[in-house]
Design a protein around this motif. Sequence first.
Motif, PDB file in Angstrom:
ATOM      1  N   SER A 231       0.838  -1.210   0.000  1.00  0.00           N
ATOM      2  CA  SER A 231       0.000   0.000   0.000  1.00  0.00           C
ATOM      3  C   SER A 231       0.872   1.259   0.000  1.00  0.00           C
ATOM      4  O   SER A 231       0.385   2.358  -0.262  1.00  0.00           O
ATOM      5  CB  SER A 231      -0.928   0.011   1.219  1.00  0.00           C
ATOM      6  OG  SER A 231      -0.197   0.152   2.409  1.00  0.00           O
ATOM      7  N   ASN A 232       2.167   1.069   0.305  1.00  0.00           N
ATOM      8  CA  ASN A 232       3.120   2.191   0.276  1.00  0.00           C
ATOM      9  C   ASN A 232       4.279   1.890  -0.678  1.00  0.00           C
ATOM     10  O   ASN A 232       5.407   2.334  -0.459  1.00  0.00           O
ATOM     11  CB  ASN A 232       3.672   2.438   1.686  1.00  0.00           C
ATOM     12  CG  ASN A 232       2.619   2.878   2.676  1.00  0.00           C
ATOM     13  OD1 ASN A 232       2.268   4.049   2.751  1.00  0.00           O
ATOM     14  ND2 ASN A 232       2.089   1.934   3.442  1.00  0.00           N
ATOM     15  N   ILE A 233       3.986   1.130  -1.733  1.00  0.00           N
ATOM     16  CA  ILE A 233       5.020   0.621  -2.625  1.00  0.00           C
ATOM     17  C   ILE A 233       5.861   1.722  -3.270  1.00  0.00           C
ATOM     18  O   ILE A 233       7.049   1.541  -3.542  1.00  0.00           O
ATOM     19  CB  ILE A 233       4.380  -0.269  -3.738  1.00  0.00           C
ATOM     20  CG1 ILE A 233       5.467  -1.090  -4.450  1.00  0.00           C
ATOM     21  CG2 ILE A 233       3.548   0.558  -4.703  1.00  0.00           C
ATOM     22  CD1 ILE A 233       6.052  -2.190  -3.614  1.00  0.00           C
ATOM     23  N   SER A 234       5.275   2.899  -3.490  1.00  0.00           N
ATOM     24  CA  SER A 234       5.996   3.980  -4.178  1.00  0.00           C
ATOM     25  C   SER A 234       7.168   4.521  -3.371  1.00  0.00           C
ATOM     26  O   SER A 234       8.111   5.090  -3.937  1.00  0.00           O
ATOM     27  CB  SER A 234       5.034   5.127  -4.515  1.00  0.00           C
ATOM     28  OG  SER A 234       4.478   5.670  -3.328  1.00  0.00           O
ATOM     29  N   VAL A 235       7.123   4.363  -2.049  1.00  0.00           N
ATOM     30  CA  VAL A 235       8.190   4.918  -1.215  1.00  0.00           C
ATOM     31  C   VAL A 235       9.254   3.884  -0.842  1.00  0.00           C
ATOM     32  O   VAL A 235      10.235   4.226  -0.187  1.00  0.00           O
ATOM     33  CB  VAL A 235       7.613   5.550   0.083  1.00  0.00           C
ATOM     34  CG1 VAL A 235       6.622   6.650  -0.260  1.00  0.00           C
ATOM     35  CG2 VAL A 235       6.978   4.496   0.985  1.00  0.00           C
ATOM     36  N   PRO A 237      11.643   2.310  -2.587  1.00  0.00           N
ATOM     37  CA  PRO A 237      13.019   2.627  -3.004  1.00  0.00           C
ATOM     38  C   PRO A 237      13.692   3.648  -2.084  1.00  0.00           C
ATOM     39  O   PRO A 237      14.874   3.510  -1.756  1.00  0.00           O
ATOM     40  CB  PRO A 237      12.846   3.183  -4.424  1.00  0.00           C
ATOM     41  CG  PRO A 237      11.588   2.541  -4.912  1.00  0.00           C
ATOM     42  CD  PRO A 237      10.698   2.462  -3.717  1.00  0.00           C
ATOM     43  N   SER A 238      12.922   4.659  -1.656  1.00  0.00           N
ATOM     44  CA  SER A 238      13.497   5.681  -0.769  1.00  0.00           C
ATOM     45  C   SER A 238      13.793   5.109   0.621  1.00  0.00           C
ATOM     46  O   SER A 238      14.697   5.582   1.312  1.00  0.00           O
ATOM     47  CB  SER A 238      12.551   6.881  -0.655  1.00  0.00           C
ATOM     48  OG  SER A 238      11.328   6.508  -0.045  1.00  0.00           O
ATOM     49  N   GLY A 324       8.347   2.810   5.777  1.00  0.00           N
ATOM     50  CA  GLY A 324       7.507   3.117   4.621  1.00  0.00           C
ATOM     51  C   GLY A 324       6.266   3.914   4.961  1.00  0.00           C
ATOM     52  O   GLY A 324       5.805   4.738   4.159  1.00  0.00           O
TER      53      GLY A 324
END
Length: 466
Positions: A231-235, A237-238, A324
């Motif tokens: 649900s927080n996949i976009s973050v 990498p960071s 995340g």
Amino acid sequence: MEKLMELISKISEVIWGLPMMLLLLGGGLFLTFRLGFFQFKYFPHIIKQTFGKILSKPDSGEGTLTPFQAATSALASTVGAANIIGVPVAIAFGGPGAIFWMWLVSLIGMASKYSEVVLGVKYREKNKKGEWVGGPMYYIEKGLGWKPVALFFAFALMLEIVASTMVQSNSLSTTIKGAFNIPPEVTGLIVMFLVGIIVYGGISRIGQVAEKFVPFMVGVYIIGSLIIVFSNISVIPSVFTMIFKHAFTPISAAGGFAGAGVAAAIRWGLARGTYSNEAGMGTAPIAHATAKIDHPAKQGFWGIFEVIVDTLIICTITAIVILGTGVWKEVKREQASSMVTEAWSQVFGSQLAGTFMAVSLFFFVLSTVVIIIFYGEKQAEYLFGTTFSKVMRFIYVVAIFIGAIGGLKFVWQFLDILLALIVVPNVLALILLNNDVREVTNDYFTRIYKKNRSSSQSNSSEKQAE
């Protein structure tokens, strides 16, 4: 009495600070060098021999439990509240970079866990009931000839289990009361009953329960956590960028996070990695010594399996959930233990998240108490025979209820000191018996590994020729 308790607390804090970390980390590094960095060199083979053989039939060797049952029994004592609470505490005090150091020390700790399991199998023996028993007390006595030290180890661990059982039970009853308003007495009686049913069935029943219970328990937690991660996949990498960056550079304060330097990241990461999987602490080989196995090195691989599951998988997923979702910046370090619940609340709601964490803790504590009682019984058996081990079994089960209602709290203060008294002789034994471990390891990789590899290459060549 208060001054005495304060003194004991300070002594525990000092012992379990830099001295214990240096001992466990130094022992792991020494064994890693002595074994030729085998955990890295043969990592694919180790994975194949453990994860790849979970559903396979056990070896034809002698033993009481299957290798997987022995591994999950040992894993039951390490997977638990520490994975849910310990990781957020490390991040709260050491920042995201602490996770990098947790990974590093866990990779080194694989050598310690492997070594103690190998020695546990090599020096095991049969008791009067025809069951295989082993552990540090046996390899300290038979491998080093240090009978007094072996007796000391067994006595200290036997007592430590009383305190540990009380602490585990109390943490559970307190959480259950807060989540469901169930009186501690009720929780204590329920846990007593369930644990009694399992432990009075002996190691065979413990192994059968652990084989099914631990994978289910771990699986549910991982699935729930992965839902948060995706649900927080976009973050994500960071998140990994933060972990690697702040392992070597300080991180500033943000929100409820007070900031952390590189020294703090190293200190808390090493502590979490050192203590999470109990590598070098001497408890795991007691369970592994019961395995049906035809070579000690094969069971040693299951010790590495424990480290991978406990630290590299469960602790890492917990860290990603916390970093995340950003809760590590919102929750003050004093409330760090609530970070996972806060993270889950973002997706599942606060009520469902709180209920899940309470139920998870119930099952984690239940599995931990079952296996540590077995560890305590084996110490009593080594010291005074099988009859006395049954007496200690009863004492341990009663201690569950006493701990649940908060009784005999002064006993809890000795927990860390007693644990230190078993870790020191075990790590020294691992270091001094390193040649035994090397011989077993070299025998496996020169005789069995190379033979199997040559056979598979020969079969592959024949198929290509056809």
